[in-house]
Design a protein around this motif. Structure first.
Motif, PDB file in Angstrom:
ATOM      1  N   GLN B  16      -7.137  -4.536  -4.238  1.00 22.56           N
ATOM      2  CA  GLN B  16      -6.771  -3.286  -4.919  1.00 22.56           C
ATOM      3  C   GLN B  16      -5.392  -3.395  -5.563  1.00 22.56           C
ATOM      4  N   LEU B  17      -4.444  -3.931  -4.824  1.00 22.82           N
ATOM      5  CA  LEU B  17      -3.069  -3.996  -5.326  1.00 22.82           C
ATOM      6  C   LEU B  17      -2.945  -4.920  -6.534  1.00 22.82           C
ATOM      7  N   CYS B  18      -3.608  -6.061  -6.462  1.00 22.12           N
ATOM      8  CA  CYS B  18      -3.419  -7.089  -7.489  1.00 22.12           C
ATOM      9  C   CYS B  18      -4.303  -6.879  -8.715  1.00 22.12           C
ATOM     10  N   GLY B  19      -5.393  -6.162  -8.538  1.00 24.69           N
ATOM     11  CA  GLY B  19      -6.295  -5.959  -9.670  1.00 24.69           C
ATOM     12  C   GLY B  19      -7.122  -7.177  -9.991  1.00 24.69           C
ATOM     13  N   ILE B  64      -6.376   3.679  -6.185  1.00 22.18           N
ATOM     14  CA  ILE B  64      -5.047   3.267  -6.687  1.00 22.18           C
ATOM     15  C   ILE B  64      -4.098   4.462  -6.727  1.00 22.18           C
ATOM     16  N   GLN B  68      -0.651   5.008  -4.636  1.00 24.48           N
ATOM     17  CA  GLN B  68       0.636   5.348  -5.263  1.00 24.48           C
ATOM     18  C   GLN B  68       1.230   6.620  -4.664  1.00 24.48           C
ATOM     19  N   LEU B  72       3.242   4.573  -1.588  1.00 27.93           N
ATOM     20  CA  LEU B  72       4.481   4.187  -2.274  1.00 27.93           C
ATOM     21  C   LEU B  72       5.581   5.234  -2.184  1.00 27.93           C
ATOM     22  N   LYS B  78       6.711   0.655   0.326  1.00 28.53           N
ATOM     23  CA  LYS B  78       6.767   0.178  -1.061  1.00 28.53           C
ATOM     24  C   LYS B  78       7.311  -1.243  -1.123  1.00 28.53           C
ATOM     25  N   VAL B  81       4.608  -3.587   0.019  1.00 27.44           N
ATOM     26  CA  VAL B  81       3.574  -3.724  -1.016  1.00 27.44           C
ATOM     27  C   VAL B  81       4.074  -4.642  -2.128  1.00 27.44           C
ATOM     28  N   ARG B  82       5.324  -4.455  -2.506  1.00 27.07           N
ATOM     29  CA  ARG B  82       5.899  -5.314  -3.559  1.00 27.07           C
ATOM     30  C   ARG B  82       5.846  -6.780  -3.141  1.00 27.07           C
ATOM     31  N   ILE B  85       2.274  -8.201  -3.236  1.00 32.02           N
ATOM     32  CA  ILE B  85       1.847  -8.496  -4.613  1.00 32.02           C
ATOM     33  C   ILE B  85       2.542  -9.759  -5.124  1.00 32.02           C
TER      34      ILE B  85
END
Lengths: 575, 140
Positions: B16-19, B64, B68, B72, B78, B81-82, B85
């Motif tokens: 989900q995070l990376c797409g 998503i 957010q 986040l 956050k 998560v950063r 990714i």
């Protein structure tokens, strides 16, 4: 004690390895030994490639840092190897201490010097002339291109300027340009900038465009610097192995720490210390110093050899580099293929050299490399910065939006780099640092003074001229000002890894170290092959000229030894 | 996804995070363990995965947007998560102590870094194919 050798070579980089091979090929039975300070890591290519991939801070020395003997000090990946005089700029080029030398991590560009590069003083009133001319070296350039395996477009390079004739074709066709480079070729070729017409041409490269002498064609690993995983790019281990097959003895992990002369000034032996800390020496009839321009100068000064002129270590040069980077308006897909295959050579020679230095521009396929971009002024890890920009507190993109944003940016990165000529200045020098002596070899570290423009702005004006050219090209590509960044200040330069000067070649013993035949003025049986002998820098990457000089000296040895004594293995006279 | 398995949940969240759909499950396990074993992120990782599980359990759409909004807004989450990714995209990220251990065998992370796939390129040091492939536009 070891046997006495006919020829003792110090250093197993391209100069030492190629010289040893050519000499052993033409004079079978000659007793030749190479002493190499570094290890034989020829069989570790895959492991070193993985070490590069695993390294977070990727740089030219990334593959080579592991398993290094801690007492073999070198500038690889370290900031504190060189020490500096007050007021010096940093010297930003380094080298590798291992069998094969810095050809492990070189890019592979092999342009020749231009005819006027040898006559900078008589044509433009700058620097000095070389004691040899282009025509003296041309056939050796051709042989060097065969030996290293150069890919190039003969038609494009024959007589690129007046007098730059070619007597032989490149042994392989040119390396194909990338999709990115083709876009720039189509967009920029024919563009008039001041009095020049832009023509992007293929850069001759010692990288195989087809299988060549048992090595494969380039597969576009995109990691020429710092290592080619498949040896499609030439490195000097090729000629080390060839020389070994001809009977040349190679001692690795043997650090030469003294060259000894007799009362008549003839070199009689070199002393070395092995990695296991045992000491040894070899005697010989002829000695050939082939280490790089810094290590060779340090050894000569430490041994008090070849320096009656006081010029050893002086006139240190590099090709200071600047750059321009941009986001192209449409995707051009960098990060594919060799880091560069093409360049612009229009600014390598011309009447402007009376006023400012020449420069050569190359196109980059590796994104912005580590250069600062329009939105990354620090130039540190552009890809990480690019990602951080999508993940900042205001616009924290996730999922498909994140992917699309990264794709949009990373596929549009283009880069031009330029390498500038640097005048020889006596104050730019390497000396011995008495306060930093290696505890094992007892060799002092190099202490450097390096200021790019000591008088006037000869080099800075080249940065400004190159910056202006790049800006005009970006304008022609219709790239908005906010999407490109040009670095045109030579105080913020990059090192090219082209370490030159320090043992200059010349006609007179009072102002140079070796004569036109690379023999030291002071010692009839000591020769030097290195970019250290270059009197001026020109704009060509130095390796092909080093190789040509090695071949020229090997031919001279062969000719004179055969003439002097048919039983050449017993010679002891002059060459 | 294996229910209540934090490693599987981490994989699902990473997608989900990376797409990017086709992430490596094996690499995901390594990355999960990297964060889970790091003293500075163990606790926060559990909180992150618990929150993500709640989002999934609510059967809500717009995952998503909910990440957010619900994840986040916490700066610690956050930051994590950063880093997740960045690790997927680059093969490294700063600020995680145990990542120093990755340096020893990190070539796999470099080769699998998503940045090269998204760039329609290949990792430097690993061939993109046959001689001359670089002359042609990549399939996008």
């Amino acid at each position: 004690m070891r046997q006495k050798y006919d020829v003792v070579i110090i250093g197993a980089g391209v100069a030492g390895a190629l010289f040893a091979f050519k000499l052993s090929q033409s004079l079978p039975g000659l007793k030749i030994i190479i002493l190499e300070a570094g290890a034989n890591r020829t069989a570790e290519r895959t492991g070193m490639s993985l070490a590069y991939a695993a390294s977070i801070n990727k740089n030219p020395s990334s593959p080579y840092n592991k398993n290094k003997a801690t007492y073999l000090k070198s500038p690889e990946g370290t900031d504190d190897y060189y020490t500096y005089f007050d007021g010096s700029q940093k010297f930003k080029s380094n080298y590798e201490k291992l069998g094969g030398g810095s050809t492990w991590h070189w890019l592979g560009n092999v342009p020749r010097h231009l005819p006027n590069d040898f006559k900078l003083n008589s044509i433009y009133g700058k620097g000095v002339d070389w004691p040899i001319e282009y025509k003296d070296l041309e056939s050796h350039y051709a042989t060097a291109e065969q030996e290293l395996g150069a890919s190039g477009n003969t038609e494009e390079w024959n007589n690129i300027v007046d007098g730059a004739y070619r007597s032989a074709m490149f042994p392989m066709p040119k390396i194909w340009p990338s999709y990115l480079e083709l876009h720039l070729i189509q967009s920029l070729n024919g563009l008039h900038i001041d009095d020049n017409v832009i023509k992007i041409r293929s850069t001759p490269q010692a990288r195989n465009s087809q299988a060549y002498e048992g090595r494969p064609a380039c597969a576009g690993n995109s990691s020429c610097v710092p290592i080619c995983p498949i040896q499609a790019k030439y490195d000097a281990t090729v000629h080390i192995e060839k020389a070994k097959r001809n009977g040349v003895e190679v001692l690795y992990e043997s650090i030469v720490n003294k060259i000894e002369k007799n009362a008549e000034g003839k070199i009689i032996k070199v002393h070395f210390i092995n990695w296991d800390q045992s000491v040894d020496f070899v005697e010989g009839k002829f000695f050939v110093l082939t280490s790089n321009a810094i290590e060779s100068a340090v050894l000569l000064m430490h041994s008090a050899i070849a320096n009656s002129s006081g010029k050893v270590g002086k006139f240190l040069m590099d090709h200071p580099q600047g750059y321009g980077v941009a986001f192209n308006n449409e995707p051009v897909f960098p990060f594919r293929g060799p880091p560069t295959t093409s360049g612009i050579d229009a600014f390598r020679d011309g009447a402007f050299r009376k006023k400012h230095a020449a420069f050569r521009i190359s196109l980059g396929n590796d994104g912005w490399s580590r250069f600062a971009g329009p939105d990354n002024p620090n130039g540190i890890d552009n890809l990480e910065v690019l990602l951080d920009q999508q993940l900042n507190d205001k616009t924290f993109l996730l999922g498909e939006s994140l992917k699309k944003a990264i794709e949009n940016k990373v596929t549009r990165m283009i880069r031009f780099s330029y390498s500038t000529e640097m005048l020889p200045q006596e104050s730019n020098r390497v000396e011995l640092d008495p306060n930093k002596v290696d505890p094992i070899s007892q060799i002092p570290r190099p202490k450097i003074n390096f200021v790019i423009d000591t008088e006037g702005k000869y080099n800075q004006k080249a940065f400004e001229s190159a910056g202006s050219v790049l800006t005009k090209m970006f304008h022609h590509l219709k790239i908005p000002k906010t999407n490109f960044h040009v670095q045109a200040d030579n105080k913020i330069f990059s090192g090219a890894g082209h370490i030159m000067g320090t043992m200059r070649m010349g006609n007179h013993s009072h102002d140079s170290v070796v004569d036109k035949n690379l023999r030291t003025h002071d010692h009839e049986n000591l020769f030097i092959i290195s970019s250290g002998v270059f009197p001026t820098s020109g704009t060509a990457n130095p390796t092909l000229t080093i190789a040509a000089l090695a071949i020229r000296l090997a031919e001279r040895f062969t000719k004179e030894l055969k003439k002097t004594n048919t039983a050449y293995a017993k010679v002891s006279g002059k060459i | 996804m294996e229910k209540n398995n934090p490693s599987s949940l981490f994989f699902h969240l990473s997608v989900q995070l990376c797409g990017v759909e086709n992430l490596s499950p094996r690499l995901s396990d390594v990355y999960y363990e990297t964060f889970n074993s790091d003293p500075s992120s163990t606790v926060i990782l559990k909180i992150l995965l618990d929150k993500y599980q709640k989002i999934l359990n609510s059967n809500g759409h717009n995952i998503i947007q909910r990440i957010q909004k619900e994840i986040l807004d916490d700066n610690k989450l956050k930051d994590l998560v950063r880093n997740i990714i960045k690790l997927w995209y680059l093969g490294y990220c700063s600020g995680i102590a145990t990542l120093t251990e990755l340096k020893g065998g990190g070539f796999y992370f470099h080769y699998e870094a998503l940045i090269w796939k998204v760039a329609h390129a290949h990792p430097p040091g690993l061939s993109g194919g046959y001689y001359g492939y670089w002359k042609y536009k990549p399939e996008t």
